[in-house]
Design a protein around this motif. Structure first.
Motif, PDB file in Angstrom:
ATOM      1  N   SER A  40     -22.950  21.340  -0.952  1.00 57.06           N
ATOM      2  CA  SER A  40     -21.602  20.922  -0.456  1.00 57.06           C
ATOM      3  C   SER A  40     -20.661  21.809  -0.994  1.00 57.06           C
ATOM      4  O   SER A  40     -20.605  22.418  -1.805  1.00 57.06           O
ATOM      5  CB  SER A  40     -21.300  19.425  -0.811  1.00 57.06           C
ATOM      6  OG  SER A  40     -21.044  19.455  -2.242  1.00 57.06           O
ATOM      7  N   TRP A  41     -19.436  22.010  -0.185  1.00 59.94           N
ATOM      8  CA  TRP A  41     -18.334  22.767  -0.472  1.00 59.94           C
ATOM      9  C   TRP A  41     -17.903  22.153  -1.819  1.00 59.94           C
ATOM     10  O   TRP A  41     -17.455  22.847  -2.642  1.00 59.94           O
ATOM     11  CB  TRP A  41     -17.195  22.704   0.535  1.00 59.94           C
ATOM     12  CG  TRP A  41     -15.949  23.042   0.170  1.00 59.94           C
ATOM     13  CD1 TRP A  41     -14.569  22.536   0.156  1.00 59.94           C
ATOM     14  CD2 TRP A  41     -15.664  24.612  -0.103  1.00 59.94           C
ATOM     15  NE1 TRP A  41     -13.947  23.524  -0.586  1.00 59.94           N
ATOM     16  CE2 TRP A  41     -14.409  24.596  -0.790  1.00 59.94           C
ATOM     17  CE3 TRP A  41     -16.547  25.637  -0.184  1.00 59.94           C
ATOM     18  CZ2 TRP A  41     -13.891  25.804  -1.042  1.00 59.94           C
ATOM     19  CZ3 TRP A  41     -15.950  26.987  -0.550  1.00 59.94           C
ATOM     20  CH2 TRP A  41     -14.758  27.265  -0.895  1.00 59.94           C
ATOM     21  N   GLU A  42     -17.583  21.017  -1.884  1.00 56.79           N
ATOM     22  CA  GLU A  42     -17.056  20.214  -3.369  1.00 56.79           C
ATOM     23  C   GLU A  42     -18.022  20.652  -4.341  1.00 56.79           C
ATOM     24  O   GLU A  42     -17.363  21.229  -5.423  1.00 56.79           O
ATOM     25  CB  GLU A  42     -16.865  18.811  -3.048  1.00 56.79           C
ATOM     26  CG  GLU A  42     -16.013  18.179  -2.183  1.00 56.79           C
ATOM     27  CD  GLU A  42     -16.401  18.142  -0.416  1.00 56.79           C
ATOM     28  OE1 GLU A  42     -15.908  18.065   0.227  1.00 56.79           O
ATOM     29  OE2 GLU A  42     -17.809  18.415  -0.485  1.00 56.79           O
ATOM     30  N   SER A  43     -18.977  20.837  -4.207  1.00 57.71           N
ATOM     31  CA  SER A  43     -19.966  21.086  -5.371  1.00 57.71           C
ATOM     32  C   SER A  43     -19.841  22.581  -5.650  1.00 57.71           C
ATOM     33  O   SER A  43     -19.648  23.277  -7.018  1.00 57.71           O
ATOM     34  CB  SER A  43     -21.452  20.876  -5.115  1.00 57.71           C
ATOM     35  OG  SER A  43     -21.746  19.731  -5.098  1.00 57.71           O
ATOM     36  N   LEU A  45     -17.078  24.580  -4.919  1.00 59.13           N
ATOM     37  CA  LEU A  45     -15.750  24.815  -5.508  1.00 59.13           C
ATOM     38  C   LEU A  45     -15.771  24.323  -6.844  1.00 59.13           C
ATOM     39  O   LEU A  45     -15.038  24.903  -7.930  1.00 59.13           O
ATOM     40  CB  LEU A  45     -14.737  23.864  -4.819  1.00 59.13           C
ATOM     41  CG  LEU A  45     -13.220  24.189  -5.267  1.00 59.13           C
ATOM     42  CD1 LEU A  45     -12.590  25.456  -4.992  1.00 59.13           C
ATOM     43  CD2 LEU A  45     -12.366  23.097  -4.171  1.00 59.13           C
ATOM     44  N   THR A  46     -16.309  23.136  -7.492  1.00 61.82           N
ATOM     45  CA  THR A  46     -16.277  22.706  -8.564  1.00 61.82           C
ATOM     46  C   THR A  46     -17.109  23.736  -9.548  1.00 61.82           C
ATOM     47  O   THR A  46     -16.480  24.164 -10.579  1.00 61.82           O
ATOM     48  CB  THR A  46     -17.175  21.434  -8.893  1.00 61.82           C
ATOM     49  OG1 THR A  46     -16.422  20.540  -8.360  1.00 61.82           O
ATOM     50  CG2 THR A  46     -17.247  21.151 -10.538  1.00 61.82           C
TER      51      THR A  46
END
Length: 370
Positions: A40-43, A45-46
Protein backbone atom coordinates in the motif's frame (compact mmCIF):
# COMPACT_ATOMS: atom_id res chain seq x y z
CA UNK A 1 26.79 23.37 -20.48
CA UNK A 2 27.99 23.25 -16.88
CA UNK A 3 29.69 20.33 -15.20
CA UNK A 4 27.32 18.53 -12.85
CA UNK A 5 28.22 17.10 -9.48
CA UNK A 6 27.61 13.53 -8.37
CA UNK A 7 24.75 12.78 -5.98
CA UNK A 8 25.63 11.15 -2.63
CA UNK A 9 24.96 7.59 -3.85
CA UNK A 10 27.77 7.96 -6.40
CA UNK A 11 30.20 9.27 -3.79
CA UNK A 12 29.57 6.99 -0.81
CA UNK A 13 32.58 4.81 -0.09
CA UNK A 14 30.73 1.96 1.59
CA UNK A 15 28.74 -1.20 0.90
CA UNK A 16 25.45 0.15 -0.43
CA UNK A 17 22.09 -0.98 0.91
CA UNK A 18 18.63 -0.46 -0.52
CA UNK A 19 15.14 -1.89 -0.75
CA UNK A 20 13.67 -3.64 -3.79
CA UNK A 21 10.07 -4.19 -4.94
CA UNK A 22 8.29 -2.60 -1.98
CA UNK A 23 5.89 -1.10 -4.55
CA UNK A 24 4.67 -4.61 -5.47
CA UNK A 25 2.24 -6.83 -3.56
CA UNK A 26 4.12 -9.63 -1.84
CA UNK A 27 7.35 -7.67 -2.11
CA UNK A 28 10.05 -10.26 -2.77
CA UNK A 29 8.34 -13.32 -1.24
CA UNK A 30 5.96 -15.40 -3.36
CA UNK A 31 4.02 -16.62 -0.35
CA UNK A 32 0.42 -17.09 0.72
CA UNK A 33 0.89 -16.15 4.39
CA UNK A 34 -1.59 -13.45 5.44
CA UNK A 35 1.08 -11.13 6.85
CA UNK A 36 2.97 -10.84 3.55
CA UNK A 37 3.85 -7.36 2.28
CA UNK A 38 0.77 -5.41 1.13
CA UNK A 39 2.48 -2.70 -0.99
CA UNK A 40 0.00 0.00 0.00
CA UNK A 41 1.05 3.63 -0.34
CA UNK A 42 0.88 3.99 3.43
CA UNK A 43 3.25 1.04 3.92
CA UNK A 44 5.68 2.41 1.35
CA UNK A 45 5.71 5.87 2.88
CA UNK A 46 6.32 4.46 6.37
CA UNK A 47 9.16 2.34 5.01
CA UNK A 48 10.74 5.22 3.09
CA UNK A 49 10.84 7.41 6.17
CA UNK A 50 12.42 4.63 8.24
CA UNK A 51 15.05 3.89 5.60
CA UNK A 52 15.76 7.60 5.19
CA UNK A 53 16.31 8.14 8.90
CA UNK A 54 18.52 5.03 9.15
CA UNK A 55 20.85 6.12 6.34
CA UNK A 56 19.90 3.37 3.86
CA UNK A 57 21.13 4.44 0.43
CA UNK A 58 18.28 3.82 -1.99
CA UNK A 59 14.87 2.41 -2.82
CA UNK A 60 14.39 0.49 -6.07
CA UNK A 61 10.96 -0.46 -7.45
CA UNK A 62 9.87 -3.04 -10.02
CA UNK A 63 7.79 -1.79 -12.97
CA UNK A 64 5.06 -4.37 -13.35
CA UNK A 65 1.77 -4.26 -15.28
CA UNK A 66 0.24 -7.72 -14.74
CA UNK A 67 0.66 -10.23 -11.93
CA UNK A 68 2.04 -13.77 -11.97
CA UNK A 69 -1.21 -15.59 -11.24
CA UNK A 70 -1.51 -18.35 -8.68
CA UNK A 71 -3.63 -18.02 -5.57
CA UNK A 72 -2.08 -14.66 -4.64
CA UNK A 73 -1.56 -13.19 -8.12
CA UNK A 74 1.92 -12.22 -6.93
CA UNK A 75 2.77 -8.67 -8.03
CA UNK A 76 -0.79 -8.09 -9.16
CA UNK A 77 -1.11 -4.89 -7.07
CA UNK A 78 1.67 -2.48 -8.07
CA UNK A 79 2.31 1.23 -7.55
CA UNK A 80 3.60 2.89 -10.75
CA UNK A 81 7.24 3.76 -10.26
CA UNK A 82 7.58 7.35 -11.49
CA UNK A 83 4.70 8.70 -9.41
CA UNK A 84 5.70 6.43 -6.49
CA UNK A 85 9.19 7.96 -6.57
CA UNK A 86 7.80 11.50 -6.67
CA UNK A 87 5.77 10.94 -3.52
CA UNK A 88 8.63 9.31 -1.64
CA UNK A 89 11.23 11.89 -2.67
CA UNK A 90 8.95 14.70 -1.50
CA UNK A 91 8.74 13.06 1.93
CA UNK A 92 12.42 12.16 2.52
CA UNK A 93 15.72 14.01 2.88
CA UNK A 94 18.59 11.62 2.12
CA UNK A 95 17.43 8.58 0.14
CA UNK A 96 18.03 8.08 -3.55
CA UNK A 97 14.80 6.77 -5.07
CA UNK A 98 14.95 5.06 -8.46
CA UNK A 99 12.20 4.90 -11.04
CA UNK A 100 12.16 1.68 -13.04
CA UNK A 101 11.28 2.40 -16.66
CA UNK A 102 10.67 0.05 -19.59
CA UNK A 103 12.21 1.63 -22.68
CA UNK A 104 9.63 0.52 -25.23
CA UNK A 105 6.64 1.63 -23.13
CA UNK A 106 7.95 5.11 -22.33
CA UNK A 107 9.01 7.85 -24.75
CA UNK A 108 12.52 9.17 -24.00
CA UNK A 109 11.53 12.85 -24.28
CA UNK A 110 8.84 12.30 -21.66
CA UNK A 111 11.11 10.28 -19.37
CA UNK A 112 13.86 12.91 -19.56
CA UNK A 113 11.49 15.58 -18.27
CA UNK A 114 9.95 13.29 -15.64
CA UNK A 115 13.35 12.43 -14.15
CA UNK A 116 14.39 16.10 -14.27
CA UNK A 117 11.22 16.94 -12.36
CA UNK A 118 12.01 14.27 -9.75
CA UNK A 119 15.50 15.75 -9.52
CA UNK A 120 13.99 19.17 -8.77
CA UNK A 121 11.60 17.76 -6.17
CA UNK A 122 14.40 15.91 -4.37
CA UNK A 123 17.35 18.26 -4.91
CA UNK A 124 19.30 15.61 -6.77
CA UNK A 125 18.18 12.26 -5.32
CA UNK A 126 16.35 10.71 -8.30
CA UNK A 127 17.70 7.63 -10.08
CA UNK A 128 16.76 5.80 -13.28
CA UNK A 129 16.62 2.01 -13.63
CA UNK A 130 16.49 1.11 -17.33
CA UNK A 131 14.69 -2.08 -18.43
CA UNK A 132 15.11 -3.16 -22.06
CA UNK A 133 12.37 -5.78 -21.75
CA UNK A 134 11.92 -9.48 -20.92
CA UNK A 135 8.33 -10.18 -19.75
CA UNK A 136 6.48 -11.13 -22.94
CA UNK A 137 2.93 -11.34 -21.47
CA UNK A 138 3.33 -7.78 -20.17
CA UNK A 139 4.34 -6.55 -23.60
CA UNK A 140 1.27 -8.26 -25.05
CA UNK A 141 -0.91 -6.67 -22.35
CA UNK A 142 0.43 -3.26 -23.43
CA UNK A 143 -0.12 -4.03 -27.12
CA UNK A 144 3.64 -4.20 -27.76
CA UNK A 145 5.96 -6.76 -29.30
CA UNK A 146 8.95 -8.08 -27.36
CA UNK A 147 11.87 -8.65 -29.76
CA UNK A 148 13.14 -12.21 -29.45
CA UNK A 149 16.78 -11.19 -29.73
CA UNK A 150 18.70 -9.16 -27.18
CA UNK A 151 20.53 -7.24 -29.92
CA UNK A 152 17.28 -5.55 -30.96
CA UNK A 153 16.18 -4.90 -27.37
CA UNK A 154 19.43 -3.24 -26.41
CA UNK A 155 19.88 -1.46 -29.74
CA UNK A 156 16.57 0.28 -29.07
CA UNK A 157 17.52 0.90 -25.43
CA UNK A 158 20.84 2.48 -26.43
CA UNK A 159 19.26 4.99 -28.78
CA UNK A 160 16.50 5.64 -26.23
CA UNK A 161 19.07 6.50 -23.57
CA UNK A 162 21.25 8.46 -26.02
CA UNK A 163 18.27 10.73 -26.64
CA UNK A 164 17.78 11.22 -22.90
CA UNK A 165 21.44 11.99 -22.31
CA UNK A 166 21.42 14.64 -25.02
CA UNK A 167 18.23 16.17 -23.63
CA UNK A 168 19.94 16.42 -20.24
CA UNK A 169 23.14 17.96 -21.60
CA UNK A 170 22.32 20.00 -24.72
CA UNK A 171 21.42 23.67 -24.45
CA UNK A 172 18.70 24.70 -26.86
CA UNK A 173 16.76 22.60 -29.35
CA UNK A 174 18.02 19.84 -31.65
CA UNK A 175 16.79 17.38 -34.25
CA UNK A 176 17.35 13.65 -33.93
CA UNK A 177 17.44 11.33 -36.92
CA UNK A 178 18.07 7.78 -35.70
CA UNK A 179 17.00 4.23 -36.40
CA UNK A 180 14.21 4.25 -33.84
CA UNK A 181 13.52 7.94 -33.13
CA UNK A 182 13.01 10.91 -35.46
CA UNK A 183 12.61 14.09 -33.43
CA UNK A 184 12.24 17.71 -34.53
CA UNK A 185 13.26 20.79 -32.53
CA UNK A 186 13.22 18.93 -29.23
CA UNK A 187 14.64 20.15 -25.92
CA UNK A 188 14.28 19.52 -22.19
CA UNK A 189 14.05 22.22 -19.55
CA UNK A 190 14.65 21.84 -16.63
CA UNK A 191 17.62 19.50 -16.65
CA UNK A 192 18.83 17.40 -13.72
CA UNK A 193 21.13 19.35 -11.40
CA UNK A 194 23.32 16.28 -10.75
CA UNK A 195 24.59 13.27 -12.70
CA UNK A 196 21.54 11.02 -12.45
CA UNK A 197 22.54 7.56 -11.16
CA UNK A 198 21.70 4.90 -13.74
CA UNK A 199 21.00 1.25 -12.91
CA UNK A 200 20.54 -1.68 -15.27
CA UNK A 201 19.92 -5.38 -14.59
CA UNK A 202 21.62 -7.46 -17.25
CA UNK A 203 22.37 -11.14 -17.81
CA UNK A 204 22.91 -11.43 -21.56
CA UNK A 205 26.17 -10.39 -23.20
CA UNK A 206 24.34 -7.58 -25.02
CA UNK A 207 22.77 -6.41 -21.77
CA UNK A 208 26.06 -6.35 -19.94
CA UNK A 209 27.72 -4.43 -22.74
CA UNK A 210 24.90 -1.89 -22.46
CA UNK A 211 25.31 -1.70 -18.68
CA UNK A 212 29.07 -1.14 -18.67
CA UNK A 213 28.68 1.58 -21.32
CA UNK A 214 25.83 3.45 -19.67
CA UNK A 215 25.09 2.47 -16.07
CA UNK A 216 26.63 3.40 -12.75
CA UNK A 217 25.37 0.14 -11.27
CA UNK A 218 24.86 -3.29 -12.83
CA UNK A 219 22.30 -5.42 -11.03
CA UNK A 220 22.79 -9.21 -11.03
CA UNK A 221 21.70 -12.07 -8.71
CA UNK A 222 24.11 -13.89 -6.40
CA UNK A 223 23.07 -17.51 -6.71
CA UNK A 224 26.43 -19.05 -5.81
CA UNK A 225 29.16 -16.85 -4.34
CA UNK A 226 32.02 -18.81 -5.90
CA UNK A 227 30.46 -18.14 -9.30
CA UNK A 228 29.87 -14.55 -8.27
CA UNK A 229 33.56 -13.96 -7.57
CA UNK A 230 34.42 -14.94 -11.14
CA UNK A 231 31.45 -13.04 -12.57
CA UNK A 232 32.08 -9.78 -10.73
CA UNK A 233 35.78 -9.84 -11.60
CA UNK A 234 34.92 -10.25 -15.31
CA UNK A 235 32.37 -7.45 -15.14
CA UNK A 236 34.85 -5.07 -13.53
CA UNK A 237 37.43 -5.87 -16.19
CA UNK A 238 34.80 -5.33 -18.89
CA UNK A 239 33.91 -1.95 -17.39
CA UNK A 240 37.58 -1.01 -17.04
CA UNK A 241 38.16 -1.83 -20.70
CA UNK A 242 35.32 0.57 -21.54
CA UNK A 243 36.97 3.25 -19.41
CA UNK A 244 34.31 3.13 -16.72
CA UNK A 245 33.92 2.16 -13.07
CA UNK A 246 30.63 0.32 -12.64
CA UNK A 247 29.35 -0.83 -9.24
CA UNK A 248 27.84 -4.32 -9.07
CA UNK A 249 24.71 -4.75 -6.96
CA UNK A 250 22.76 -7.86 -6.04
CA UNK A 251 19.61 -8.83 -4.12
CA UNK A 252 19.38 -10.37 -0.65
CA UNK A 253 16.58 -11.67 1.56
CA UNK A 254 16.92 -11.18 5.31
CA UNK A 255 15.40 -13.23 8.11
CA UNK A 256 17.07 -12.03 11.31
CA UNK A 257 16.26 -12.84 14.94
CA UNK A 258 18.02 -13.14 18.31
CA UNK A 259 18.59 -16.87 17.71
CA UNK A 260 19.36 -18.82 14.57
CA UNK A 261 16.35 -21.09 15.19
CA UNK A 262 13.95 -18.15 15.37
CA UNK A 263 15.32 -16.74 12.13
CA UNK A 264 15.10 -20.12 10.37
CA UNK A 265 11.58 -20.76 11.68
CA UNK A 266 10.47 -17.38 10.35
CA UNK A 267 11.98 -18.13 6.95
CA UNK A 268 10.38 -21.60 6.90
CA UNK A 269 7.01 -20.05 7.78
CA UNK A 270 6.73 -18.09 4.55
CA UNK A 271 8.77 -20.45 2.33
CA UNK A 272 6.65 -23.50 3.24
CA UNK A 273 3.53 -21.51 2.32
CA UNK A 274 4.84 -20.49 -1.09
CA UNK A 275 2.41 -19.88 -3.94
CA UNK A 276 4.05 -22.47 -6.19
CA UNK A 277 1.85 -21.78 -9.20
CA UNK A 278 2.96 -18.14 -9.17
CA UNK A 279 6.57 -19.23 -8.54
CA UNK A 280 6.56 -21.49 -11.59
CA UNK A 281 4.98 -18.79 -13.76
CA UNK A 282 7.76 -16.42 -12.68
CA UNK A 283 10.54 -18.96 -13.22
CA UNK A 284 9.22 -20.05 -16.62
CA UNK A 285 9.03 -16.47 -17.84
CA UNK A 286 12.56 -15.71 -16.62
CA UNK A 287 13.97 -18.74 -18.37
CA UNK A 288 12.03 -18.14 -21.57
CA UNK A 289 12.77 -14.46 -22.14
CA UNK A 290 15.67 -13.38 -19.89
CA UNK A 291 19.20 -14.50 -19.07
CA UNK A 292 19.54 -13.05 -15.57
CA UNK A 293 19.73 -16.43 -13.83
CA UNK A 294 22.02 -19.41 -14.64
CA UNK A 295 19.84 -22.07 -16.25
CA UNK A 296 21.81 -25.01 -14.83
CA UNK A 297 20.69 -24.21 -11.27
CA UNK A 298 16.93 -24.54 -11.80
CA UNK A 299 16.09 -26.27 -8.49
CA UNK A 300 18.03 -23.78 -6.39
CA UNK A 301 16.67 -20.84 -8.37
CA UNK A 302 13.07 -22.09 -7.99
CA UNK A 303 13.51 -22.22 -4.21
CA UNK A 304 15.13 -18.79 -4.17
CA UNK A 305 12.32 -17.40 -6.34
CA UNK A 306 9.74 -18.63 -3.86
CA UNK A 307 11.36 -17.15 -0.79
CA UNK A 308 12.81 -13.96 -2.22
CA UNK A 309 12.39 -13.48 -5.99
CA UNK A 310 15.84 -14.97 -6.58
CA UNK A 311 17.49 -13.15 -3.67
CA UNK A 312 20.51 -14.48 -1.77
CA UNK A 313 19.26 -15.64 1.67
CA UNK A 314 20.76 -14.14 4.83
CA UNK A 315 19.22 -16.09 7.70
CA UNK A 316 20.31 -16.07 11.33
CA UNK A 317 21.37 -13.89 14.23
CA UNK A 318 22.53 -10.29 13.68
CA UNK A 319 26.14 -11.51 13.69
CA UNK A 320 25.40 -14.23 11.12
CA UNK A 321 23.46 -11.87 8.86
CA UNK A 322 26.23 -9.26 9.09
CA UNK A 323 28.76 -11.91 8.08
CA UNK A 324 26.58 -12.64 5.07
CA UNK A 325 27.04 -9.05 3.92
CA UNK A 326 30.79 -9.42 4.39
CA UNK A 327 30.67 -12.53 2.20
CA UNK A 328 28.80 -10.63 -0.53
CA UNK A 329 31.35 -7.83 -0.41
CA UNK A 330 34.23 -10.32 -0.63
CA UNK A 331 32.51 -11.88 -3.65
CA UNK A 332 32.91 -8.54 -5.41
CA UNK A 333 29.56 -6.86 -4.89
CA UNK A 334 29.41 -3.11 -4.23
CA UNK A 335 26.12 -3.41 -2.39
CA UNK A 336 22.79 -5.18 -2.25
CA UNK A 337 19.10 -4.67 -1.84
CA UNK A 338 17.59 -6.16 1.29
CA UNK A 339 14.11 -7.65 1.51
CA UNK A 340 12.00 -8.93 4.38
CA UNK A 341 8.64 -10.69 4.53
CA UNK A 342 7.36 -7.39 5.98
CA UNK A 343 9.85 -4.53 5.86
CA UNK A 344 8.05 -2.34 8.36
CA UNK A 345 7.87 -5.03 11.03
CA UNK A 346 11.37 -6.43 10.54
CA UNK A 347 13.55 -3.52 9.47
CA UNK A 348 13.72 -1.85 12.93
CA UNK A 349 15.37 -4.96 14.41
CA UNK A 350 17.79 -5.07 11.48
CA UNK A 351 18.51 -1.35 11.85
CA UNK A 352 19.23 -1.59 15.56
CA UNK A 353 21.19 -4.85 15.56
CA UNK A 354 22.79 -5.44 12.15
CA UNK A 355 23.72 -1.97 10.91
CA UNK A 356 26.00 -1.30 13.93
CA UNK A 357 27.89 -4.54 13.23
CA UNK A 358 28.35 -3.55 9.59
CA UNK A 359 29.88 -0.29 10.80
CA UNK A 360 32.19 -2.18 13.15
CA UNK A 361 33.29 -4.42 10.28
CA UNK A 362 34.00 -1.39 8.09
CA UNK A 363 31.34 -2.14 5.46
CA UNK A 364 29.24 0.88 6.40
CA UNK A 365 30.06 4.30 7.79
CA UNK A 366 28.11 6.11 10.51
CA UNK A 367 25.25 7.95 8.85
CA UNK A 368 25.44 11.74 8.80
CA UNK A 369 22.28 13.45 7.58
CA UNK A 370 22.76 15.84 4.66
Amino acid sequence: MTTKKNPPILERDQFLLGSFASNCSGGMSVTKVPDRWDASWESNLTLAKMLDEAGIDFMLPIARWIGYGGETNFHGHVLETMTWAAGLLANTQNLTVFSTIHTVANLPVVVAKQIATLDAISKGRAGLNIVAGWNKPEYEALGLNLPEDHISRYGYAQEWFDVIKKLWSHDGTFDWEGEYFKLKAVHSDPKPQVNVPILNAAGSSEGREFAVRNANFLFTPAIDLERSKVETAKLREQAKAAGRDVGILTIALVSCAPTEKEAQDHYNYFYENSDWEAVDNLVNLQFAHAQSFPHDLLKLIRDRMASGHGAYPLIGTPEQVAQGFVDLAEAGFSGTTIAFLDWNKEFPYFRDNVLPILEEKGLRKPFVRQ
